[in-house]
Design an enzyme around this catalytic site. Structure first.
Site, short mmCIF file in Angstrom:
data_model
loop_
_atom_site.label_atom_id
_atom_site.label_comp_id
_atom_site.label_asym_id
_atom_site.label_seq_id
_atom_site.Cartn_x
_atom_site.Cartn_y
_atom_site.Cartn_z
N GLY A 21 0.84 -1.20 0.00
CA GLY A 21 0.00 0.00 0.00
C GLY A 21 0.87 1.25 0.00
O GLY A 21 2.08 1.20 -0.28
N ALA A 53 -9.24 3.54 -1.01
CA ALA A 53 -9.55 4.81 -0.34
C ALA A 53 -10.21 5.75 -1.33
O ALA A 53 -9.65 6.04 -2.39
CB ALA A 53 -8.28 5.43 0.22
N GLY A 56 -9.79 10.88 0.35
CA GLY A 56 -8.65 11.71 0.04
C GLY A 56 -7.59 11.72 1.11
O GLY A 56 -7.48 10.80 1.91
N GLU A 122 -14.83 16.57 4.97
CA GLU A 122 -15.37 15.31 5.51
C GLU A 122 -15.67 15.51 6.99
O GLU A 122 -15.32 16.54 7.58
CB GLU A 122 -14.37 14.16 5.30
CG GLU A 122 -14.24 13.77 3.84
CD GLU A 122 -13.26 12.65 3.58
OE1 GLU A 122 -13.38 12.03 2.53
OE2 GLU A 122 -12.37 12.40 4.41
N ASP A 224 -2.61 -9.42 9.07
CA ASP A 224 -1.42 -10.31 9.12
C ASP A 224 -0.23 -9.65 9.80
O ASP A 224 0.48 -10.28 10.59
CB ASP A 224 -0.95 -10.70 7.71
CG ASP A 224 -2.05 -11.18 6.81
OD1 ASP A 224 -3.22 -11.04 7.16
OD2 ASP A 224 -1.71 -11.70 5.74
N HIS A 245 -17.20 3.00 9.67
CA HIS A 245 -17.56 4.06 8.73
C HIS A 245 -19.08 4.13 8.67
O HIS A 245 -19.74 3.09 8.57
CB HIS A 245 -16.97 3.76 7.35
CG HIS A 245 -16.99 4.95 6.43
ND1 HIS A 245 -18.16 5.45 5.90
CD2 HIS A 245 -16.00 5.74 5.97
CE1 HIS A 245 -17.87 6.50 5.14
NE2 HIS A 245 -16.56 6.70 5.17
N ARG A 291 -16.96 10.66 12.54
CA ARG A 291 -17.65 9.48 12.01
C ARG A 291 -18.11 8.50 13.09
O ARG A 291 -19.08 7.78 12.87
CB ARG A 291 -16.84 8.80 10.91
CG ARG A 291 -15.55 8.24 11.25
CD ARG A 291 -14.98 7.48 10.04
NE ARG A 291 -14.81 8.30 8.84
CZ ARG A 291 -13.86 8.09 7.94
NH1 ARG A 291 -12.99 7.12 8.10
NH2 ARG A 291 -13.77 8.83 6.87
N HIS A 352 -14.23 -0.29 9.42
CA HIS A 352 -13.51 0.46 8.38
C HIS A 352 -12.02 0.60 8.65
O HIS A 352 -11.22 0.45 7.74
CB HIS A 352 -14.15 1.85 8.27
CG HIS A 352 -13.57 2.73 7.21
ND1 HIS A 352 -13.57 2.37 5.87
CD2 HIS A 352 -12.99 3.95 7.27
CE1 HIS A 352 -13.01 3.34 5.16
NE2 HIS A 352 -12.63 4.29 5.99
N ARG A 387 -10.09 7.63 14.29
CA ARG A 387 -9.32 8.38 13.29
C ARG A 387 -10.17 9.46 12.63
O ARG A 387 -11.32 9.21 12.22
CB ARG A 387 -8.80 7.42 12.22
CG ARG A 387 -8.08 8.12 11.08
CD ARG A 387 -7.50 7.12 10.11
NE ARG A 387 -8.52 6.33 9.46
CZ ARG A 387 -9.18 6.70 8.37
NH1 ARG A 387 -8.95 7.89 7.82
NH2 ARG A 387 -10.08 5.91 7.83
N SER A 392 -5.56 8.87 7.13
CA SER A 392 -4.86 7.59 7.06
C SER A 392 -3.73 7.58 6.04
O SER A 392 -2.60 7.20 6.37
CB SER A 392 -5.84 6.46 6.78
OG SER A 392 -6.65 6.79 5.68
#
Ligand code: SIN
Length: 407
Positions: A21, A53, A56, A122, A224, A245, A291, A352, A387, A392
């Site tokens: 990622g 994602a 943003g 957001e 993992d 979320h 959220r 989420h 968060r 993120s």
């Protein structure tokens, strides 16, 4: 580059990155400037939490915004359980990391006339500060990072290589202080275990949403890295803080599909099935409350009314602008027969983001020497109990950079 001559199934690199990622690839690009790097990924290299994602990357870019405001919003959303020093570092270094993505050519969305980055809003943010690529930000970031990684002569990417356990001196029974030495890895194509050794190992395997039945996460998000870190003796914290979320699509034909919070940022309204805009009863910021507040409010309404979902109503917004701004969401919904220009979107909360993880200092170091962690796998202290939206990828980039700076 890699010395693979000792044994067919043993690979040796300067740095071993587990996960592909944004955290893993950004770190790989940076440390590849002075050494060889292996990136291990258990499926294809584009498949990661970053790739999915939508919303943003939060960063202070607007003329009216300030670091203090982003810091305050992050700590408020995190219920003051954040590490304030880490929050400051992350927020203050955000614009520089964003500049790096721009120089890699990430196709962020610009405001048409002014030629400036379009900043969306957001939940929990008191300012417009979310840099985005329409509603496919993660994919745009991944495409640029992967191109740069593919072009780098010092980086080898091993797809279908699933790290199963870390190798440490202690676990091998070697004398002296403990240190991470590498990983045992399942080569899924050849169906055999291979050994990868590295002077430094970065865990960047993303989160663990798949431990829940309903999640926005892709199938690979099985925790993992956190489990491997734990088994190798690394400290883990805050696993109880799993973020839900508020708006995942509720549809029997849809698997794990998120409806980005930016939909509410651009004016979407949550309604019960009988049409009530209920968020005003729960929080002064209504649909743009943090959220956790919105997810709990939806849950309370579902329990109160016995309904299977609530609706996200976008039908009062300008139809062409909706399609232009949210092409990914619109396309997915249309494939399921839902036209968000005319119909409300059925949504429910779902698991989420894992706010906990492998504990790191502010350079990505874990409690096991030689083992670093970054991205959702890590617990840096940025998020606290919850968060803040779009912090993120910001965290991934900032701590990948910092970890690379000490490698
Ligand atoms: C979203 O687009 O709503 C998700 C963004 C995030 O999780 O930060």
């Amino acid at each position: 580059m890699a010395s693979t001559d000792r044994q067919l199934d043993e690979h040796s690199f300067d740095s071993l990155v587990i996960g592909s990622g944004s955290a893993g690839l950004m770190y790989a690009l940076k440390v590849a400037e002075h050494g060889t790097v292996a990136v291990l990924t258990k499926r294809g290299k584009v498949e990661s939490n970053t790739r999915w994602a939508q919303g943003g990357i939060a960063a202070v870019m607007g003329a009216h915004d300030s670091f203090e405001s982003h810091i305050a919003d992050t700590i408020k959303a995190g219920d003051v359980l954040n590490n304030p020093e880490v929050v400051r570092v992350c927020v203050e270094e955000g614009p520089d990391r964003l500049a790096e993505l721009l120089s890699l050519g990430v196709s962020f969305t610009y405001r048409e006339q002014e030629g400036q980055l379009d900043l969306t809003r957001e939940g929990g943010h008191s300012e417009r500060r979310i840099v985005h690529a329409k509603d496919m930000t993660g994919l745009a970031v991944m495409e640029s990072l992967i191109q740069a990684v593919d072009e780098h002569p010092n980086i080898a990417v091993f797809e279908d290589h699933h790290a199963v356990d870390l190798i440490t001196r202690l676990r091998l029974g070697l004398p002296g202080p403990d240190r991470c030495l590498g990983a045992y890895v399942l080569n899924r194509k050849l169906r055999r275990i291979e050994t990868f050794v590295g002077k430094v190992v970065l865990l960047a395997t993303g989160g663990a949403g798949k431990v829940y039945r309903y999640t926005s996460n892709p199938d690979i998000a099985t925790g993992d890295g956190i489990a491997m870190g734990w088994r190798a003796g690394a400290d883990i914290a805050n696993m109880e803080f799993f973020q839900f979320h508020p708006t995942c699509l509720y549809h029997p034909g849809a698997k794990n599909f998120l409806i980005t919070e930016a939909c509410r940022g651009e004016g979407g309204i949550l309604r019960t099935l009988d049409g009530e805009a209920f968020m005003a009863r729960y929080h002064p910021q209504k649909d743009l409350a943090p959220r956790d507040v919105v997810a709990r409010a939806i849950d309370a309404e579902l329990k109160r009314l016995g309904d299977p979902h609530v609706n996200l109503d976008m039908t009062h917004l300008e139809p062409d602008e909706l399609v232009d701004r949210f092409p990914g969401v619109h396309g997915k919904l249309m494939s399921l027969g839902i036209d968000m220009r005319r119909q409300p979107i059925p949504v429910v909360p779902a698991a989420h983001y894992c706010c906990g993880g492998v504990c790191t200092d502010d350079f990505g170091r874990t409690s096991v020497p030689g083992l670093l962690a970054a991205g959702e796998t890590a617990h840096t202290g940025l998020h606290g109990a919850n968060r803040l939206a779009s912090n993120s990828i910001l965290e991934s980039l900032v701590f990948a950079h910092r970890a690379a700076s000490i490698t």
